[in-house]
Design a protein around this motif. Structure first.
Motif, short mmCIF file in Angstrom:
data_model
loop_
_atom_site.label_atom_id
_atom_site.label_comp_id
_atom_site.label_asym_id
_atom_site.label_seq_id
_atom_site.Cartn_x
_atom_site.Cartn_y
_atom_site.Cartn_z
N VAL A 264 39.58 43.26 31.46
CA VAL A 264 40.95 43.08 31.91
C VAL A 264 41.69 42.07 31.05
O VAL A 264 42.90 42.14 30.87
CB VAL A 264 40.96 42.64 33.39
N GLY B 92 41.65 39.86 36.29
CA GLY B 92 43.11 39.88 36.33
C GLY B 92 43.68 38.60 36.89
O GLY B 92 44.67 38.06 36.36
N THR C 31 43.09 35.66 34.32
CA THR C 31 43.95 35.80 33.14
C THR C 31 45.40 35.50 33.50
O THR C 31 46.13 34.87 32.74
CB THR C 31 43.84 37.22 32.55
N TRP C 32 45.81 35.94 34.68
CA TRP C 32 47.18 35.68 35.15
C TRP C 32 47.38 34.18 35.39
O TRP C 32 48.42 33.61 35.05
CB TRP C 32 47.44 36.46 36.42
N TRP D 231 42.44 34.16 28.84
CA TRP D 231 41.21 34.94 28.76
C TRP D 231 39.96 34.08 28.83
O TRP D 231 38.91 34.53 29.32
CB TRP D 231 41.19 35.77 27.48
N SER E 115 37.91 33.71 32.15
CA SER E 115 37.04 34.78 32.61
C SER E 115 35.61 34.62 32.09
O SER E 115 34.68 35.25 32.61
CB SER E 115 37.60 36.14 32.20
N HIS F 118 46.40 53.29 35.75
CA HIS F 118 47.28 52.51 34.88
C HIS F 118 48.32 53.40 34.19
O HIS F 118 49.52 53.09 34.19
CB HIS F 118 46.45 51.76 33.84
N THR G 47 49.54 47.76 37.24
CA THR G 47 49.14 46.70 36.32
C THR G 47 47.62 46.56 36.36
O THR G 47 46.97 47.08 37.29
CB THR G 47 49.78 45.37 36.72
N PRO G 48 47.01 45.84 35.39
CA PRO G 48 45.56 45.65 35.44
C PRO G 48 45.09 45.03 36.76
O PRO G 48 44.06 45.46 37.30
CB PRO G 48 45.30 44.72 34.26
N LEU G 49 45.80 44.04 37.27
CA LEU G 49 45.40 43.42 38.53
C LEU G 49 45.53 44.41 39.68
O LEU G 49 44.65 44.52 40.54
CB LEU G 49 46.23 42.17 38.80
#
Length: 469
Positions: A41, A165, A168-169, A173, A176, A301, A307-309
């Motif tokens: 993600v 997600g 990262t939000w 990165w 994670s 997606h 969104t990825p999340l």
């Protein structure tokens, strides 16, 4: 080469420590499952910050799986030879250090080294943790322990996408990867307290190093070839070369093992028809489930615009359904035999995948995805605990580690096979996800049908009545 081995067979954990044993082993498996998807993600953010192209960034994921898949059988044998406790703790320690290296990496080469070491540590810890549950759990605890273990196996992948997600939000990165460090340290400390050396006996066994090295090379070639097929198709030269090399190396392993008194893969591991059927069905189930996760993510997606999340949250009910079925339905169905329960779960899996084959560009999440993935999760939860018990409870104590390694190799290789094979319908025709997703799940349903045929042949055919399952 010979070395001291702590067998630990029959050494059940004291009641006061059993909860901590589960925290250590099941918690470790959850962390290892997260590692396979949590970074996926974060790849767009990682690419932007390190200035990577898509091909380079893909190896942040592929490097992990290459090391993981290649080392699983060797790790299982190391557990049989050196002792499951010490090898398990060493594997978690390696994952923790590698996560720190990868999370603080100043450039792509260091990041890739960290991810490969993460995969190696996961390969060492995975089968030895499963072997620990097998030898430490008494009969009345074993089904519940396998239920928890199977739950995190299914829940970890979808939870990894959600957590990746969120992290990262909230940050970037690196979070994670660095999240593993405190978790890994906690698992090592708990493991040292409740697992370290207690109740272990020792014996001398050869490591079977020549066969082990050949197996590592063979599995690495196989996983690389399948990963390459998923990226470049089956006609690519560097897809075909490693797959041919895999066949040659497997023949070499068989030749070397046949000349030694203590082979890496003893024939007795494959002597039980129920166990072999379990291996094959785990491989096929992984092919269905991994391709489901990969290609349903693409659909959610690309077609539904999540969104990825949001995609991770949309897949999460699948993992929660596994949790509910392994923890509650297992008790209700306990009066039925393991093989009967496994087949019932496979029927649910087939029904859910067939239902998903109706997806197209006009489908909605609430009506056309959510009910199906819940049924799929229930089917997996009903089937996976019997699969694990059929494979591991019938293994000889001295083969527990290598049997657990074979089990996890079946899951890893099966996932890679499913992703690569189902790439064919996914990219056929117009190539638009909305047009091809239906064929992807039709192919997945065909694999599920093969599973039922395998179960019928290995578990219910002539000569299977004496199997204790």
């Amino acid at each position: 080469m010979t070395t001291e081995a702590e067998t630990g067979a029959g050494a059940g954990a004291p009641p006061r420590a059993w909860g901590l044993v589960l925290v250590a082993v099941v918690g470790a498996e959850f962390m290892l499952q997260l590692d396979g998807t949590i970074v996926a993600v974060a790849l767009p953010d990682l690419q932007a910050r390190l200035g990577l192209g898509i091909a380079s960034a893909s190896w942040v994921v592929n490097g992990f799986f290459l090391a993981f898949g290649g080392l699983l059988l060797l790790a299982g044998r190391l557990g049989d030879v050196l002792g499951y406790r010490r090898v398990f703790l060493a594997g978690i320690g390696l994952v923790t250090v590698a996560s720190l290296v990868a999370g603080l990496a100043p450039n792509f080469p260091v990041l890739l080294i960290g991810r490969i070491l993460q995969g190696a540590g996961a390969a060492v810890a995975g089968p030895t943790g499963l072997a620990l549950l097998t030898v430490l759990a008494t009969d009345d605890r074993r089904q519940r322990a396998f239920g928890l273990y199977s739950t995190v196996t299914g829940l970890g992948a979808s939870a990894g996408m959600v957590l990746g997600g969120v992290l990262t939000w909230a940050g970037e990165w690196r979070w994670s990867l660095l999240v593993n460090v405190p978790v890994g340290l906690a698992i090592v400390l708990i493991g040292l307290r409740v697992l370290g050396g207690r109740g272990a006996s020792t014996t001398r066994r050869p490591l079977a190093l020549p066969s082990a090295l050949l197996v590592v090379a063979a599995l690495t070639a196989l996983v690389y070839g399948l990963v390459r097929a998923a990226d470049h198709g089956w006609g690519d030269t560097w897809t075909l070369v490693p797959l041919i090399l895999f066949v040659v190396l497997v023949a070499a392993v068989i030749a070397v093992d046949s000349r030694t008194a203590e082979p890496l893969l003893p024939k007795r591991v494959f002597a039980n028809r129920a166990r072999v059927g379990g291996f094959v069905n785990l491989l096929l189930l992984a092919a269905v489930l991994t391709s489901f996760l990969v290609y349903s993510n693409q659909y959610l997606h690309t077609v539904l615009g999540l969104t990825p999340l949001q995609t991770g949250l949309a897949i999460l009910p699948f993992g929660l359904a596994i949790l509910a079925s392994t923890q509650f339905l297992t008790k209700v169905l306990a009066r039925f035999g393991l093989r009967t329960r496994a087949v019932a779960g496979l029927v649910l899996v087939l029904g859910a995948v067939l239902w998903l084959s109706r997806l197209d560009g006009s489908s909605s999440y609430a009506a056309d995805v959510l009910p199906q993935i819940i049924i799929l999760g229930v089917g997996v939860g009903v089937a996976i605990v019997p699969f694990n018990m059929i494979v591991l409870s019938t293994a000889a104590p001295e083969d527990t580690g290598v049997t657990a390694g074979l089990l996890q190799t079946s899951l890893t290789v099966g996932g890679s096979i499913g992703t690569a094979v189902l790439l064919i319908p996914f990219t056929s025709g117009s190539g638009h996800v909305a047009d091809t997703i239906s064929d992807v799940f039709l192919w997945g349903a065909a694999i599920a049908v093969v599973q039922l045929l395998v179960a019928a042949g290995f578990w219910f055919g002539p000569g299977t009545r004496t199997d204790p399952t």
